[in-house]
Design a protein around this motif. Structure first.
Motif, PDB file in Angstrom:
ATOM      1  N   TYR A   1       3.141  -2.303   0.890  1.00  0.00           N
ATOM      2  CA  TYR A   1       3.928  -0.577   0.362  1.00  0.00           C
ATOM      3  C   TYR A   1       5.008  -0.635  -0.327  1.00  0.00           C
ATOM      4  O   TYR A   1       5.221  -0.123  -0.757  1.00  0.00           O
ATOM      5  CB  TYR A   1       3.317   0.018   1.990  1.00  0.00           C
TER       6      TYR A   1
ATOM      7  N   LYS B   1       3.352   4.530  -4.235  1.00  0.00           N
ATOM      8  CA  LYS B   1       2.830   5.014  -3.891  1.00  0.00           C
ATOM      9  C   LYS B   1       1.345   5.773  -5.075  1.00  0.00           C
ATOM     10  O   LYS B   1      -0.068   5.471  -4.951  1.00  0.00           O
ATOM     11  CB  LYS B   1       3.138   6.637  -3.170  1.00  0.00           C
ATOM     12  N   GLU B   2       1.687   6.009  -6.053  1.00  0.00           N
ATOM     13  CA  GLU B   2       1.243   6.184  -7.258  1.00  0.00           C
ATOM     14  C   GLU B   2       0.644   4.967  -8.282  1.00  0.00           C
ATOM     15  O   GLU B   2      -0.723   5.659  -8.291  1.00  0.00           O
ATOM     16  CB  GLU B   2       1.873   7.258  -8.476  1.00  0.00           C
TER      17      GLU B   2
ATOM     18  N   LYS C   1      -5.442   2.191   1.092  1.00  0.00           N
ATOM     19  CA  LYS C   1      -4.493   2.015   1.808  1.00  0.00           C
ATOM     20  C   LYS C   1      -4.925   0.013   1.251  1.00  0.00           C
ATOM     21  O   LYS C   1      -5.629  -0.509   0.579  1.00  0.00           O
ATOM     22  CB  LYS C   1      -5.416   2.084   3.124  1.00  0.00           C
TER      23      LYS C   1
ATOM     24  N   ARG D   1      -1.285   2.612  -6.162  1.00  0.00           N
ATOM     25  CA  ARG D   1      -2.088   2.954  -5.249  1.00  0.00           C
ATOM     26  C   ARG D   1      -3.532   2.570  -4.775  1.00  0.00           C
ATOM     27  O   ARG D   1      -4.191   3.818  -5.430  1.00  0.00           O
ATOM     28  CB  ARG D   1      -1.422   2.766  -3.529  1.00  0.00           C
TER      29      ARG D   1
END
Ligand code: SF4
Ligand code: SF4
Lengths: 621, 257
Positions: free
Chosen positions: A437, A442-443, A448, A445
């Protein structure tokens, strides 16, 4: 038309009938009446597993190169066919000529894992060969055991006429020559042959050794009954792998085998010396094949089989001296031919990730680490040179490269393990999840990250520095697994973690077999006769039946598992001369207790004793 | 370039399932250096398909495999190269180029014909010739229950039986359409089989393919039902002779494109 041993009615009833018909491409056809020696080569497990084994293919090649010998294959019939064969009294047969095994001169059984021991008895039983070697008649085949389990053959010693200790490429021809000569000169008798065979280096004839025990149950003595039979049996090792036989035309099964690809063995042995690892000891010294030889093998084998995949076989591929050159060659060659490459046992680093991104679909695949222990202290104890830094660096590179699945392999129940070490397993995994993480915005990934932890329970093996260590009862293993599981749930990133653990009772049984002595055989026979076989297959494993077998035979399993052995104790496998010095193992056991690492063979020779074989890594550094 | 390969499947090879046979052919193509066309994607696959999977245990003298290749090969050289890579029980019989627009054999399959017999002998008290006459030589529907995974339905199979004949093993040639190769080499004559010359044998010509797929087992079951006799599917021996597509001029063997 070839006549099959099984009728159409049976073949139409059983699952995957193609397991039993032989006639696969590249299977060897000879006229059985034109040879002097008929050798049945057996892997005592189901066809798909047995056909995936490289060692058998090497011996198949080696034996069939001899004009006077016809080597055929045989595997364990699956329980559905087993029941029919028992019911209808059909004898077990070879695949090639579909001949009853009883008509062969030799039955060679490879022993790759302890949990196949009852399947040895299945094969003997269905072949109608008496289970106990000393009950065999003159006409019965000579039953030979080989493979890694022969480094403690004692629990199954009663079932074998002889064991071949070491690599098959070395003295098998001497053994076959001896047999042929004795047959030709009319001097052959079972007992006389076995006595002569015992004089060949590497051949162990259990019936020629007498074992006595102390009052406390430990071994008192282990002595040959004839003066000319050696007290120590020396492991046989091939030094020149470049010029030893290799199966250029491996048999290509119809049924999809576990190993459904060309297998290129790049080296034997391992330089690393992890203290729990039997393979890393018994295949010493590390010996490599040259790049040119491997290139030639790869192409020929692909041409001869038509496989669409090739895999490297070795204990630790990253340690091969020119892994870069080999992989570059394969990538180039396989791209043209549209062949997939599978690269197991590569250490995760920038080189291997670069290679993997070329040969697999990053989105679908995962990266694998086998730190074997969660804490650095435990990793020092087991001499696993992988540090947390290595793992973190590898994982970061992998995450940056687009991977988001990580698999971890650990062991529980290692010597000296404390609760903090167990808790480190999920804690380390959590740190790797956190790294994902932190590393991947974020963009970028794809959901998870998924971190899978698997633990197996440690089984001490002969010829390792842990051969003296104790084991634990099944409940204790499960308690440790629960600690890991509970700790996982406390982790911040627990939603990215998952955990699987191995069956605990199988572990205990494996432990009994691994370090058992001759007295165990009775229980194995009892268990088989009461319905145990295919113990390696969860659905056929019945721990209660095994406990019953030990009880019925007056054997206390704890004697074999729960005891830390004294280093002075005479161990059942001490009669083997593997080349590894006892002092080396003792020293390593002490270093383990002090959590001190030992450098690998490339960094510095630790004087394990295998230099005496006269080649390999010991002479390179 | 599209190619249709006709092959036989017999002997021990009849126990090899069709997915395993497909993998066998993929490897054989590589060994024979057939310049196969591949699908796109990370793990490209050879473009290859069977006309119709053959059940385990069934023999055949008319199976079809369609492939795509990237370079022209001389058909007889290709056949020779492929036959060198076969095992006992599979023989390549033809290697024929198709039009680029041709539908593949799976899509165009409309019918297949078979020889059917009883593997381990038959109940001599049953008069199959008479039963056949009542079953097939009369008009009227032949209702069967067709079971699929989802449903059961009543179905008249009469229109799906394109032809049916009865004869004996000893005179099986009389059952066959003209120009058919002798099936004897492909039938399993090994021990345990009671193929006696006087035993009954049927010829069945049935619609096949994705819409009206009629299996020989179902016809034989219906015949036994009509006779009020027990039917043992495991005792049924089946040999596929050929496969066909529907044309304006009638059914035409897939070997003719
Ligand atoms: S790296 Fe360690 S565990 Fe792996 S084979 Fe070598 S010694 Fe064994
Ligand atoms: S002798 Fe030294 S270099 Fe050779 S295997 Fe043993 S430790 Fe390694």
């Amino acid at each position: 038309m070839r006549k099959l041993a099984l009728s159409d009615e049976i073949l139409m009833q059983v699952d995957k009938a193609a397991r039993y018909i032989g006639n696969e491409f590249n299977s060897v056809k000879k006229d059985p009446s034109s040879v002097d020696i008929r050798f049945a080569m057996c892997f005592p497990d189901v066809y798909e597993i047995g056909m995936s084994h490289l060692g058998i293919q090497i011996l198949y090649e080696l034996f069939n190169r001899r004009e006077d010998t016809y080597c055929e294959r045989v595997y364990s019939p699956w329980p559905d066919l087993h029941a029919i064969m028992k019911e209808e009294q059909i004898p077990l047969f070879s695949l090639e000529s579909q001949t009853p095994i009883q008509e062969f001169d030799f039955l060679g059984i490879t022993l790759q894992y302890e949990m196949c021991y009852t399947n040895i008895l299945q094969v003997l039983d269905l072949s109608r060969i008496p289970l106990i070697a000393t009950d065999r008649r003159e006409s019965d085949p000579i039953v030979i055991g080989g493979g890694p389990c022969v480094y403690n053959p004692e629990p199954i010693a009663d079932f074998f006429d002889l064991f071949y200790i070491g690599e098959g490429e070395t003295v098998y021809s001497q053994l076959l020559d001896l047999y042929k000569e004795m047959k030709a000169s009319g001097t052959y008798a079972r007992a006389a042959f076995l006595h002569q065979a015992a004089l060949i280096p590497g051949i162990y004839v259990p019936s020629l050794y007498e074992v006595t025990y102390q009052e406390d149950g430990t071994l008192a003595s282990f002595t040959p009954i004839y003066e000319d039979v050696p007290a120590q049996v020396k492991r046989q090792v091939v030094m020149d792998l470049d010029h030893s036989p290799y199966p250029m035309k491996p048999v290509v099964p119809y049924v999809r085998a576990t190993q459904d690809r060309v297998v290129l063995e790049i080296q034997r042995g391992c330089i690393r010396g992890c203290r729990f690892c039997q393979a890393g000891m018994i295949y010493r010294p590390n010996r490599e094949k040259s790049l040119e030889v491997l290139e030639g093998y790869a192409i020929q084998m692909l041409e001869n089989t038509g496989y669409d995949e090739i895999s490297l076989s070795s204990l630790s591929s990253s340690d091969y001296h020119n892994i870069q050159g080999l992989v570059d060659f394969l990538i180039e060659e396989c791209k043209q031919r549209k062949i997939n490459i599978s690269l197991p046992s590569l250490r995760i680093d920038s080189f291997s990730l670069d290679v993997m991104s070329k040969v697999q679909d990053v989105n679908k695949s995962s990266i694998t680490f086998a730190p074997e222990a969660g804490s650095q202290r435990m990793r020092n104890t087991i001499n696993k040179g992988l540090t947390e830094e290595d793992i973190m660096n590898g994982a970061r590179l992998a995450f940056e490269g687009g991977w988001n699945k990580v698999k971890f392999y650990f062991m529980l129940g290692l010597p000296g393990e404390e609760e903090a070490d167990m808790r480190e397993i999920p804690e380390l995994s959590n740190r790797v999840a956190a790294l994902y993480y932190d590393t991947v915005p974020k963009e970028q990934r794809h959901g998870k990250c998924q971190i899978t932890m698997s633990t197996s329970f440690f089984v001490p093996k002969p010829w390792t520095p842990f051969q003296w260590a104790r084991m634990y009862p099944p409940e204790e293993y499960l308690r440790r697994a629960k600690i890991v599981n509970d700790t996982m749930k406390e982790q911040l990133n627990h939603k990215s973690l998952s955990y699987q653990w191995h069956q605990a009772d199988v572990t205990v049984l494996e432990g009994i077999f691994a370090r058992g002595d001759r007295r165990i055989a009775k229980a194995i026979q009892y268990a088989y006769e009461h319905g145990c076989f295919f113990d390696a297959w969860g659905e056929y494993f019945h721990y209660d039946k095994w406990l019953e077998a030990f009880a019925a035979c007056g054997i206390d399993p704890d004697f074999y598992t729960m005891r830390e052995r004294d280093i002075e104790e005479l161990l059942p496998w001490d009669f083997i001369d593997t080349g590894i010095r006892r002092e080396f193992l003792v020293h390593e056991w002490e270093q383990a207790k002090a959590a001190v690492v030992t450098p690998n063979c490339k960094m510095r020779c630790s004087g394990c004793g295998c230099k005496s074989f006269g080649g390999g890594i010991c002479y390179e550094s | 370039m599209k190619v249709r390969i006709r092959f036989t499947k017999s002997d021990a090879l009849r126990y090899v399932g069709h997915l395993d046979l497909l993998r066998f052919f993929q490897k054989a193509m590589r060994r024979a250096h057939v310049p196969m066309a591949f699908s796109e994607g990370f793990h490209p696959h050879q473009i290859m398909s069977f006309a119709s999977p053959l059940g385990v245990g069934i023999t055949s003298q008319g199976e079809y495999l369609d492939i795509e290749i990237t370079e022209q090969m001389d058909p007889s050289a290709a056949m020779e190269a492929l036959n060198a890579q076969m095992v006992e029980g599979v023989t390549i019989q033809s290697f024929t180029y198709l039009d680029d627009q041709a539908k593949n054999s799976m899509a165009s399959l409309a019918a297949a014909d078979y020889l059917v017999y009883f593997k381990r002998g038959l109940d001599k008290s049953l008069d199959y010739v008479d039963a056949y006459t009542q079953f097939y030589q009369t008009d009227g529907a032949i209702m069967v229950t067709k079971k699929t995974k989802k449903s059961e339905r009543e179905l008249d199979i009469r229109p799906l039986i394109l032809d049916m004949k009865v004869g004996t093993v000893g005179s099986m040639q009389d059952l066959l359409p003209a120009e058919y190769a002798d099936p004897t080499p492909y039938l399993p004559w090994e021990d345990g089989f009671c193929l006696n010359d006087s035993d009954v044998m049927f010829y069945l010509f049935l619609t096949s393919g994705s819409t009206d797929n009629l299996k020989p087992e179902l016809v034989m079951e219906a015949l036994h039902q009509k006779m009020g006799a027990d039917f043992d599917a495991a005792n049924l021996g089946i040999h596929r002779l050929d496969m066909f597509r529907a044309t304006e001029a009638g059914y035409q063997s897939l070997s003719k494109g």
